[in-house]
Scaffold this active site. Structure first.
Site, short mmCIF file in Angstrom:
data_model
loop_
_atom_site.label_atom_id
_atom_site.label_comp_id
_atom_site.label_asym_id
_atom_site.label_seq_id
_atom_site.Cartn_x
_atom_site.Cartn_y
_atom_site.Cartn_z
N ASN A 129 0.81 -1.28 0.08
CA ASN A 129 0.09 0.03 -0.06
C ASN A 129 0.88 1.29 -0.04
OD1 ASN A 129 -1.44 2.37 0.94
ND2 ASN A 129 -3.00 0.95 1.89
N GLY A 188 0.35 4.26 0.29
CA GLY A 188 -0.01 5.40 1.42
C GLY A 188 0.56 5.11 2.80
N ASP A 248 -1.81 -5.18 11.08
CA ASP A 248 -3.17 -5.51 10.97
C ASP A 248 -4.12 -4.66 11.68
OD1 ASP A 248 -5.08 -7.60 9.81
OD2 ASP A 248 -5.16 -8.33 11.76
N ASP A 257 -14.32 4.47 6.26
CA ASP A 257 -14.22 5.76 6.54
C ASP A 257 -15.51 6.73 6.48
OD1 ASP A 257 -11.59 5.44 7.34
OD2 ASP A 257 -10.57 6.23 5.42
#
Ligand code: IMP
Length: 202
Positions: A11, A13, A70, A155
């Protein structure tokens, strides 16, 4: 020479966030920088268990200090679900997952919609017995409809105590308060100790 650390992620980000945190002291490489490594199975029933399993397996496979994470969403009214199953809570898209969550919580009043994002980070060194685990939490509650266009996952339905949904924050604002940001900042001294040659974890 600068120590190398494998951050077991693809990832971009998350990688950017970690590199920002350790600066020039440590060379952070990701799974995308290495030849393919068999992916550990995330079969533990805690975030800490999964992060540790991944960090240890990657450290052994590469011979590098390895950092693994995680994370997931724990909803109080659902007894902590989806928890470690957050990514697999429903088939399909992020939208399918948060819509299922809103469905499960329909009729649940505001004061019982409390929830927390949790992130466990584990740093393991090859051939060492001990691994270091740090956990970050971000407290909030589940809203009644999605809001905002930033971020990912749950989110849009995760509402902070100040009233905004996480998806209404910029990535910088989110990193300042998120479960992952908190866990990263707790882990920072252990990562910098790699550069100082200290025996991380003893
Ligand atoms: P992972 O551990 O980063 O793979 O995240 C597991 C799952 O938890 C993700 O697929 C998302 O569904 C959820 N999750 C973890 N962190 C966040 C976050 O910051 N925002 C929204 N959802 C998240």
């Amino acid at each position: 020479m600068k120590p190398r650390l494998l951050f077991a992620t693809t990832n971009p980000g998350k990688l950017r966030e970690l590199r920002g945190l350790v600066g020039d002291a440590v060379e952070v490489v990701s799974l995308s920088d290495l030849p393919p490594i068999p992916e550990p199975v995330e079969d533990q029933d805690t975030f800490e268990g999964n992060a540790e399993k991944k960090a240890r397996e990657y450290a052994e496979a590469t011979g590098l200090p390895a950092l693994a994470d995680d994370s997931g969403l724990c909803v109080d009214a659902l007894g902590g679900r989806p928890g470690v199953y957050s990514a697999r809570y429903a088939e399909g898209s992020d939208k399918a997952r948060y819509e299922k969550l809103l469905g499960e919580l329909s009729g649940v009043p505001d004061d019982e919609r409390t929830a927390a994002f949790v992130c466990a980070l584990c740093l393991a060194l090859p051939g060492r017995g001990r691994a270091i685990i740090e956990v970050g939490r971000c407290e909030g509650r589940i809203g009644h409809e999605p809001r905002g266009s930033h971020g990912f996952g749950y989110d849009p339905v995760f509402v902070l105590p100040q009233g905004k949904a996480l998806a209404e924050l910029t990535s910088e604002e989110k990193a300042g308060i998120s479960h992952r940001g908190v866990a990263f900042r707790k882990m920072r001294p252990h990562l910098l100790a790699l550069a100082g040659g200290s025996p991380v974890g003893g």
